[in-house]
Design a protein around this motif. Sequence first.
Motif, PDB file in Angstrom:
ATOM      1  N   ALA A   9       7.529  15.609  22.396  1.00  0.00           N
ATOM      2  CA  ALA A   9       7.155  16.977  22.718  1.00  0.00           C
ATOM      3  C   ALA A   9       5.722  16.983  23.217  1.00  0.00           C
ATOM      4  CB  ALA A   9       7.295  17.871  21.490  1.00  0.00           C
ATOM      5  N   TYR A  10       5.501  17.627  24.354  1.00  0.00           N
ATOM      6  CA  TYR A  10       4.191  17.637  25.008  1.00  0.00           C
ATOM      7  C   TYR A  10       3.783  19.079  25.237  1.00  0.00           C
ATOM      8  CZ  TYR A  10       0.653  16.272  28.515  1.00  0.00           C
ATOM      9  OH  TYR A  10      -0.516  16.060  29.226  1.00  0.00           O
ATOM     10  N   ALA A  11       2.585  19.425  24.767  1.00  0.00           N
ATOM     11  CA  ALA A  11       2.145  20.815  24.794  1.00  0.00           C
ATOM     12  C   ALA A  11       1.757  21.274  26.192  1.00  0.00           C
ATOM     13  CB  ALA A  11       0.957  20.996  23.852  1.00  0.00           C
ATOM     14  N   LEU A  12       2.346  22.401  26.605  1.00  0.00           N
ATOM     15  CA  LEU A  12       1.943  23.144  27.792  1.00  0.00           C
ATOM     16  C   LEU A  12       1.487  24.521  27.316  1.00  0.00           C
ATOM     17  CD1 LEU A  12       4.890  22.301  30.239  1.00  0.00           C
ATOM     18  CD2 LEU A  12       2.677  21.124  30.013  1.00  0.00           C
ATOM     19  N   PRO A  13       0.856  25.318  28.159  1.00  0.00           N
ATOM     20  CA  PRO A  13       0.429  26.648  27.707  1.00  0.00           C
ATOM     21  C   PRO A  13       1.601  27.508  27.233  1.00  0.00           C
ATOM     22  CG  PRO A  13      -0.727  26.049  29.718  1.00  0.00           C
ATOM     23  CD  PRO A  13       0.334  25.007  29.503  1.00  0.00           C
ATOM     24  N   GLY A  14       1.693  27.719  25.933  1.00  0.00           N
ATOM     25  CA  GLY A  14       2.743  28.547  25.354  1.00  0.00           C
ATOM     26  C   GLY A  14       4.115  27.917  25.351  1.00  0.00           C
ATOM     27  N   ARG A  15       4.218  26.677  25.783  1.00  0.00           N
ATOM     28  CA  ARG A  15       5.510  26.011  25.884  1.00  0.00           C
ATOM     29  C   ARG A  15       5.435  24.571  25.379  1.00  0.00           C
ATOM     30  NH1 ARG A  15       8.177  27.657  31.778  1.00  0.00           N
ATOM     31  NH2 ARG A  15       8.005  29.918  31.512  1.00  0.00           N
ATOM     32  N   MET A  16       6.610  23.993  25.163  1.00  0.00           N
ATOM     33  CA  MET A  16       6.730  22.578  24.844  1.00  0.00           C
ATOM     34  C   MET A  16       7.604  21.922  25.901  1.00  0.00           C
ATOM     35  SD  MET A  16       4.894  21.947  22.226  1.00  0.00           S
ATOM     36  CE  MET A  16       5.397  20.588  21.170  1.00  0.00           C
ATOM     37  N   LEU A  17       7.133  20.791  26.421  1.00  0.00           N
ATOM     38  CA  LEU A  17       7.884  20.011  27.397  1.00  0.00           C
ATOM     39  C   LEU A  17       8.549  18.857  26.662  1.00  0.00           C
ATOM     40  CD1 LEU A  17       8.476  19.626  30.474  1.00  0.00           C
ATOM     41  CD2 LEU A  17       6.540  18.030  30.479  1.00  0.00           C
ATOM     42  N   ILE A  18       9.882  18.790  26.747  1.00  0.00           N
ATOM     43  CA  ILE A  18      10.661  17.778  26.022  1.00  0.00           C
ATOM     44  C   ILE A  18      11.313  16.829  27.029  1.00  0.00           C
ATOM     45  CG2 ILE A  18      12.409  17.391  24.258  1.00  0.00           C
ATOM     46  CD1 ILE A  18      10.240  19.259  23.293  1.00  0.00           C
ATOM     47  N   PRO A  19      10.789  15.607  27.198  1.00  0.00           N
ATOM     48  CA  PRO A  19      11.483  14.645  28.055  1.00  0.00           C
ATOM     49  C   PRO A  19      12.726  14.117  27.334  1.00  0.00           C
ATOM     50  CG  PRO A  19       9.179  14.011  27.652  1.00  0.00           C
ATOM     51  CD  PRO A  19       9.551  15.054  26.654  1.00  0.00           C
TER      52      PRO A  19
END
Length: 438
Positions: A148-158
């Motif tokens: 899980a990688y933090a983006l503004p207000g979101r989480m990016l899940i590869p």
Amino acid sequence: MPRIRATPSVALAAPLCAALLLSMGPAFADETCQSPYMAKITGVEDFVYVWTLGVEGLGDGSDKLVTVDARENSPTFGKPIHASSVGGRHEAHHGGFTDDRRQFWAAGLSDSKIFIFDVAADPAKPRLVKVIDDFVEKSGGAAGPHGAYALPGRMLIPSLSNRDGTGRAALVEYSNEGAYVATHWLPTDAAPGGARIEAKADGYGYDARVLPRRNVMLTSSFTGRENYMRPLGDLMKDGEAMKRFGQTMVLWDFHTRQPRTVLNVPGVPLEIRWAWGPHHSYAFTSTALTSKLWLVHEDEGGAWRAKEVADIGNPAMLPVPVDISLSADDRTLFVDTFMDGTTRVFDVSDPHKPRQIYEKTIGAQLNMVSQSWDGQRIYYTSSLLANWDKIGPENEQFLKAYSWNGKELISRFAIDFTAERLGRPHMMAFGAASLYTD
């Protein structure tokens, strides 16, 4: 007392953001591999959170988030002080904090579950508060959430795989509240998505990292569930299966989430580490099957290139590079190799010409490395995958902490996770005891 410095949940102007991070360098304690959008710890870390694979017969046998006390003035310094179990074994792998650092998201590779822990209420005792169990359905078929990688207000899940168990992967976005947002499939030869392809587009996925000031995202590649859930010995004897590993990295337009270039990086490129310098437009990765250090960089014409820049150990001996950590000043790179349990330090002050300056055997097997922002403390864990870890006496399962003085690693503490009946320690993240205030 350490504090949490809040980072705005919007993309900062890149030169300002980078200059701020570097100018305050010695005061930061956080890992150098963190998302630039994430709140940072100032002062020395109080805790190390270890996402740990459960082992049948050890404790409750379940995956768990283990809290280790890193406070040197504490009577429990260097000891596990809490474990938050998720129930069952899910092939615990990677995870990460939300941008406000109030939650830690941890992924399970085998059944595609994502476990969300509240770390803000009591940082010494993270608490499981939500489980996302419909990742495959909501994403449209992606499977094997890798982290899980933090983006503004979101989480990016590869993702590493898909519902068919093959290698084509996706990037999946969720809100910080755990609501599904979007899926972006990695390009293939048949569906390039507008990307320029250097050699091939295999669709495999692994890591994802963003360089905001250049509006680029970089992804790397591994293999599908049909491979990563097999015993390593059986897999390596299967010639056809060994062909089903990633050979690419993808350069994306971050704002539009559109792939721009599929770079040819043979040998399974894994972890990605962007340089932090305000004028440094490059990243490092290592290739697991060819034991090479690669540089992905922007040339003077604005094109992105990938090239080999160094060997890691003796490639003929298959040391299997797994994790890397770039110092906050972009001058040194720690590289772990699984098979020989060794960490190597490279001088990368000239990123095009790295040179090894130090090495040390940490254990019989070695996986991840986390480095504090001030570069003074280094942490290592041992487990790669449940079916890939060594067996017998070489199945060492540990968290080890060291000090780094620029010349050598000096032991601070070590925890035997088998003796503590905790399981197989995989990835690490730092925590603070202070309130989450500006």
